[in-house]
Design a protein around this motif. Structure first.
Motif, PDB file in Angstrom:
ATOM      1  N   ARG A  42       0.676  -1.092  -0.004  1.00 39.37           N
ATOM      2  CA  ARG A  42       0.132   0.153   0.032  1.00 39.37           C
ATOM      3  C   ARG A  42       0.990   1.186  -0.012  1.00 39.37           C
ATOM      4  N   ARG A  43       0.540   2.293  -1.004  1.00 38.98           N
ATOM      5  CA  ARG A  43       1.570   3.275  -0.996  1.00 38.98           C
ATOM      6  C   ARG A  43       0.382   4.514  -0.548  1.00 38.98           C
ATOM      7  N   PHE A  44       0.957   5.362   0.186  1.00 39.48           N
ATOM      8  CA  PHE A  44       0.113   6.521   0.630  1.00 39.48           C
ATOM      9  C   PHE A  44       1.328   7.649   1.184  1.00 39.48           C
ATOM     10  N   ARG A  45       0.263   8.821   1.472  1.00 41.90           N
ATOM     11  CA  ARG A  45       1.143  10.038   1.963  1.00 41.90           C
ATOM     12  C   ARG A  45       0.736  10.012   3.700  1.00 41.90           C
ATOM     13  N   PHE A  46       1.806  10.307   4.270  1.00 44.85           N
ATOM     14  CA  PHE A  46       1.765  10.624   5.776  1.00 44.85           C
ATOM     15  C   PHE A  46       2.572  12.037   6.316  1.00 44.85           C
ATOM     16  N   PRO A  47       1.730  12.711   6.705  1.00 46.66           N
ATOM     17  CA  PRO A  47       0.397  12.961   6.819  1.00 46.66           C
ATOM     18  C   PRO A  47      -0.316  13.123   5.267  1.00 46.66           C
ATOM     19  N   ALA A  48      -1.784  12.776   5.184  1.00 47.86           N
ATOM     20  CA  ALA A  48      -2.209  12.458   3.794  1.00 47.86           C
ATOM     21  C   ALA A  48      -2.008  13.701   2.878  1.00 47.86           C
ATOM     22  N   THR A  49      -2.120  15.051   3.588  1.00 47.20           N
ATOM     23  CA  THR A  49      -2.177  16.160   2.639  1.00 47.20           C
ATOM     24  C   THR A  49      -0.566  16.703   2.551  1.00 47.20           C
ATOM     25  N   SER A  50       0.472  16.064   3.233  1.00 40.14           N
ATOM     26  CA  SER A  50       1.435  16.669   3.438  1.00 40.14           C
ATOM     27  C   SER A  50       2.547  16.563   1.961  1.00 40.14           C
TER      28      SER A  50
END
Length: 216
Positions: A188-196
């Motif tokens: 799973r690929r994602f940004r953390f924080p989501a909007t960062s």
């Protein structure tokens, strides 16, 4: 003895890790170890923030942490863990464990800091039984076509590793895991924080397996 000491970073990380968990990292930690069972080795245990998330199927955790202040904090955290945890000194590139000793290995925000990913991953493969899993949660390189990727490369070549105890923001960790012979089963690929859009925001969470021997 690993005799690793980053006292300033360790003090900052102890506070930062708590804030990060409150902001959402705790959920990723829980997902990372969900369903694990048997004997587990956790590499780079830090101050032990993972310990509370291990499920009851885990019979033992060997938690390896080279930084002395963080290791002391992990030892304190181990006393409240829901599963048996033993905290030891050691390095990712020379794990204090026998061949094929563990059913699973856990790395969380660790492979960004090791001096050589290929050596660390070879060690993880060595201590896992055939068919054993490596669970990983890491921040990784942004897409090469982006300005963020260029920023990561600049920071990794200058100040970032010095400020953050050897951390590199732009490593292609998933490719390194596959190159070490693991079969990536979930990713799973994602940004953390989501909007960062910070250099350390691109993340991966996944599961890979040490292949079983093939018959002739």
């Amino acid at each position: 003895m690993a005799t690793v000491s980053h006292p300033v970073f360790a003090r900052v990380y102890e506070r930062l890790s708590v804030a990060m968990d409150r902001a959402g990292t705790a959920v990723f930690r829980r997902d990372l170890v969900a369903g694990l069972s048997g004997r587990v080795i956790e590499i780079g245990a830090g101050n032990g923030r993972m310990f509370s998330h291990y499920p009851p199927g885990v019979t033992e955790v060997l938690a390896v942490e080279p930084e002395r202040r963080l290791r002391a904090a992990a030892e304190r955290a181990a006393t409240d863990a829901p599963v048996p945890v033993t905290v030891v000194d050691g390095l990712a590139q020379a794990l204090p464990a026998a061949d094929g000793e563990f059913d699973a290995a856990v790395v969380a925000l660790v492979l960004c800091t090791v001096p050589d990913q290929s050596i660390a991953l070879a060690e993880i493969s060595r201590v896992l039984r055939p068919g054993g899993e490596v669970r990983f949660f890491e921040h990784v390189a942004a897409d090469e076509a982006t300005g963020l990727h260029r920023t990561q490369r600049l920071l990794d070549a200058t100040l970032w590793p010095r400020l953050f105890a050897g951390c590199h923001t732009g490593r292609d960790t998933v490719t390194a895991i596959a190159a070490a012979g693991f079969e990536v089963a979930e990713l799973r690929r994602f940004r953390f924080p989501a909007t960062s859009n910070s250099p350390s925001s691109p993340c991966v969470l996944g599961r890979a397996t040490r292949p079983l021997p093939t018959g002739r």
